[in-house]
Design an enzyme around this catalytic site. Structure first.
Site, PDB file in Angstrom:
ATOM      1  N   HIS A 269      21.020 -23.669 -32.973  1.00 24.15           N
ATOM      2  CA  HIS A 269      21.625 -24.234 -34.172  1.00 24.15           C
ATOM      3  C   HIS A 269      20.867 -23.729 -35.388  1.00 24.15           C
ATOM      4  CE1 HIS A 269      23.407 -27.129 -36.914  1.00 24.15           C
ATOM      5  NE2 HIS A 269      24.340 -27.278 -35.991  1.00 24.15           N
ATOM      6  N   ASP A 325      27.965 -28.920 -28.662  1.00 24.76           N
ATOM      7  CA  ASP A 325      29.016 -28.369 -27.800  1.00 24.76           C
ATOM      8  C   ASP A 325      28.629 -28.318 -26.329  1.00 24.76           C
ATOM      9  OD1 ASP A 325      30.895 -27.836 -29.825  1.00 24.76           O
ATOM     10  OD2 ASP A 325      29.641 -26.181 -30.492  1.00 24.76           O
TER      11      ASP A 325
HETATM   12  N1  COA Z   1      21.167 -18.360 -26.475  1.00 21.18           N
HETATM   13  C1  COA Z   1      20.108 -17.551 -26.397  1.00 21.18           C
HETATM   14  N2  COA Z   1      19.355 -17.201 -27.468  1.00 21.18           N
HETATM   15  C2  COA Z   1      19.716 -17.703 -28.661  1.00 21.18           C
HETATM   16  C3  COA Z   1      20.825 -18.563 -28.796  1.00 21.18           C
HETATM   17  C4  COA Z   1      21.562 -18.887 -27.651  1.00 21.18           C
HETATM   18  N3  COA Z   1      22.619 -19.695 -27.717  1.00 21.18           N
HETATM   19  N4  COA Z   1      20.955 -18.894 -30.094  1.00 21.18           N
HETATM   20  C5  COA Z   1      19.982 -18.259 -30.746  1.00 21.18           C
HETATM   21  N5  COA Z   1      19.222 -17.534 -29.890  1.00 21.18           N
HETATM   22  C6  COA Z   1      18.057 -16.719 -30.223  1.00 21.18           C
HETATM   23  C7  COA Z   1      18.531 -15.411 -30.863  1.00 21.18           C
HETATM   24  O1  COA Z   1      18.747 -14.396 -29.890  1.00 21.18           O
HETATM   25  C8  COA Z   1      17.369 -15.098 -31.765  1.00 21.18           C
HETATM   26  O2  COA Z   1      16.317 -14.596 -30.987  1.00 21.18           O
HETATM   27  P1  COA Z   1      15.347 -13.413 -31.555  1.00 21.18           P
HETATM   28  O3  COA Z   1      14.679 -14.026 -32.747  1.00 21.18           O
HETATM   29  O4  COA Z   1      14.461 -13.107 -30.414  1.00 21.18           O
HETATM   30  O5  COA Z   1      16.279 -12.283 -31.917  1.00 21.18           O
HETATM   31  C9  COA Z   1      16.923 -16.480 -32.287  1.00 21.18           C
HETATM   32  O6  COA Z   1      17.302 -17.385 -31.253  1.00 21.18           O
HETATM   33  C10 COA Z   1      17.593 -16.896 -33.602  1.00 21.18           C
HETATM   34  O7  COA Z   1      19.009 -16.777 -33.441  1.00 21.18           O
HETATM   35  P2  COA Z   1      20.036 -16.494 -34.606  1.00 21.18           P
HETATM   36  O8  COA Z   1      21.286 -15.934 -34.013  1.00 21.18           O
HETATM   37  O9  COA Z   1      19.391 -15.711 -35.699  1.00 21.18           O
HETATM   38  O10 COA Z   1      20.309 -17.962 -35.139  1.00 21.18           O
HETATM   39  P3  COA Z   1      21.437 -18.391 -36.171  1.00 21.18           P
HETATM   40  O11 COA Z   1      20.889 -19.546 -36.919  1.00 21.18           O
HETATM   41  O12 COA Z   1      21.933 -17.230 -36.963  1.00 21.18           O
HETATM   42  O13 COA Z   1      22.654 -18.837 -35.244  1.00 21.18           O
HETATM   43  C11 COA Z   1      24.027 -20.089 -33.798  1.00 21.18           C
HETATM   44  C12 COA Z   1      22.927 -20.150 -34.877  1.00 21.18           C
HETATM   45  C13 COA Z   1      24.507 -21.498 -33.522  1.00 21.18           C
HETATM   46  C14 COA Z   1      25.219 -19.263 -34.330  1.00 21.18           C
HETATM   47  C15 COA Z   1      23.448 -19.451 -32.505  1.00 21.18           C
HETATM   48  O14 COA Z   1      22.405 -20.249 -32.010  1.00 21.18           O
HETATM   49  C16 COA Z   1      24.515 -19.222 -31.439  1.00 21.18           C
HETATM   50  O15 COA Z   1      25.199 -18.193 -31.471  1.00 21.18           O
HETATM   51  N6  COA Z   1      24.657 -20.181 -30.458  1.00 21.18           N
HETATM   52  C17 COA Z   1      25.673 -20.066 -29.428  1.00 21.18           C
HETATM   53  C18 COA Z   1      27.027 -20.526 -29.950  1.00 21.18           C
HETATM   54  C19 COA Z   1      27.083 -22.020 -30.147  1.00 21.18           C
HETATM   55  O16 COA Z   1      26.743 -22.810 -29.275  1.00 21.18           O
HETATM   56  N7  COA Z   1      27.594 -22.414 -31.329  1.00 21.18           N
HETATM   57  C20 COA Z   1      27.808 -23.808 -31.656  1.00 21.18           C
HETATM   58  C21 COA Z   1      26.863 -24.262 -32.715  1.00 21.18           C
HETATM   59  S1  COA Z   1      26.989 -26.014 -32.972  1.00 21.18           S
END
Ligand code: COA
Length: 389
Positions: A269, A325
């Site tokens: 998140h 979720d």
């Molecule tokens: N599974 C595995 N690794 C994850 C992850 C996940 N669901 N979410 C984030 N990470 C890791 C990323 O790979 C990244 O690692 P790194 O620093 O080694 O590259 C780090 O955590 C930061 O992730 P980032 O994508 O920059 O975070 P964000 O704040 O931009 O994105 C979300 C937030 C929610 C979009 C992201 O966590 C995600 O895509 N989650 C899955 C989809 C989901 O469940 N969405 C519903 C949200 S309520």
């Protein structure tokens, strides 16, 4: 804009994904991402999930206070008597491809809804009130109608003697659901009703800032919610749990995904760096409902708990924990809801938050118009067709 901010260059101001950049002053929702605390108008969302109803929580979000007995009675009456949709909308739903995603159907029908209820004078309190009533009341009817009609079944009209959660489940199956199922869905709706400046809410506020009508505000927010990085993740969680299938496959599948740097749906998140407080409540509700269950649902739940355990071991050092979720899908499956309706259910709840933000945006509106950092070419000569490669 402050003088200090003005003095910065665009590069210095740039924050991809607007991370850490406030887009509004808001009194609707407070989140402490480090402590895992979520409040609607100052009241704990977990408290509301156990002591309130979705309808009451929607009132709180929209009007800033809990309703008195008389206010609540009028609100419930207005919501209940505006659930029906025009036959032309039912005909429109019949014309949509049954293979289409229900979120696409919902977005299209909400946009069309606005053509039946012109709401151009968006600052008129009457227009504001009745638009909120209609949108909150009709979204479940649209979702249920699309689901019934795509399966070749008759549309089931809403029942006035049922609350919103019960009526939605009734419109899907023509059976009045058990009380525990109603309570679980109601709590899930409360927990999904609002979450500050997330992508769909921001999208809705941008649309609101142009003084577009509330049906367009909500349909644009639905578009943003449908993406797999936002509300679409709840459907992907079930796909993941089904792909894993059995407890012995949790380790190889999850480790394989982590190695390939794939995101695990239902984890992570932008704001929470601890387990999402909503997922605790949903997990508990799921556990209560699944207590006596056997077979597929129980198995999916056990796989989910194992995935959480492994993910905490592997990625919690990055602040990645279950989000809202992760456990909602398992809960909805137990309620007999089709997986592609999970995100539309999210929209049925979040519409309360979107509309609260719509009203707030209009109180102190300035059209959104951010800057960009241009990185393309300049002063390029036009080339005639015969010289292009
Ligand atoms: N599974 C595995 N690794 C994850 C992850 C996940 N669901 N979410 C984030 N990470 C890791 C990323 O790979 C990244 O690692 P790194 O620093 O080694 O590259 C780090 O955590 C930061 O992730 P980032 O994508 O920059 O975070 P964000 O704040 O931009 O994105 C979300 C937030 C929610 C979009 C992201 O966590 C995600 O895509 N989650 C899955 C989809 C989901 O469940 N969405 C519903 C949200 S309520």
């Amino acid at each position: 804009m402050s003088e200090k901010l003005k003095a910065l260059t665009l590069e210095e101001k740039y924050a991809p994904g607007f991370e850490g950049v406030p887009a509004a002053r808001s009194a609707i929702c407070f989140i402490d991402g480090e402590a895992g605390r979520l409040e609607y108008r100052g009241i704990s969302a977990e408290d509301l999930a156990t002591r309130s109803s979705f309808e009451e929580t929607a009132y709180l979000l929209l009007f800033g206070k809990l309703p008195t007995r008389a206010e609540y009675s009028r609100w419930l009456h207005d919501l209940t008597t505006h659930r029906r949709i025009k036959y032309k909308l039912v005909d429109l739903i019949k014309c949509l491809p049954e293979t289409g995603h229900p979120m696409d159907a919902l977005q299209a029908v909400v946009a069309a809804l606005g053509m039946f209820y012109p709401a151009k004078n968006v600052t008129d309190p009457e227009v504001q009130y009745w638009s909120c009533v209609r949108l909150i009341a009709k979204l479940p009817t649209i979702v249920a109608a699309f689901h019934r009609l795509r399966g070749g079944d008759d549309f089931i009209p809403p029942r006035d003697d049922l609350g919103m959660a019960a009526n939605f489940l009734y419109m899907l199956s023509e059976r009045v659901p058990e009380i525990e199922h109603i309570r679980a869905l109601d709590a899930a709706l409360i927990l999904h009703a609002e979450h500050s400046m997330n992508a769909s809410t921001f999208n809705g506020r941008v649309t609101a800032s142009t003084l577009a009508d509330p049906y367009r505000v909500v349909s644009s927010a639905i578009g943003a919610l449908s993406g797999p990085l936002h509300g679409g993740a709840n459907q992907d969680v079930i796909a993941l749990l089904e792909e894993i299938g059995t407890l012995d496959r949790v380790k190889p599948v999850i480790e394989g995904k982590i190695e390939r740097k794939a995101k695990i749906a239902g984890f992570g998140h932008r704001v929470y760096k601890v387990k999402d407080p909503r997922s605790f409540v949903l997990q508990k509700l799921g556990m209560e409902l699944l207590g006596n269950a056997e077979g597929r649902h129980q198995n999916l739940y056990a796989v989910a708990a194992e995935v959480e355990k492994l993910m905490i071991e592997k990625v919690s050092h990055k602040g990645i924990y279950p989000n809202v979720d992760f456990y909602s899908g398992v809960l909805y499956m137990k309620l007999g809801v089709a997986a592609d309706l999970f995100t539309p259910i999210f929209a049925m709840a979040r519409v309360a938050g979107w509309l609260a933000h719509w009203l707030e945006q209009l109180k102190d509106n300035r059209i959104f118009r951010p800057e960009q950092i241009y990185v393309g070419e300049r002063r390029v000569e036009f080339t005639t067709m015969d010289k292009r490669r």
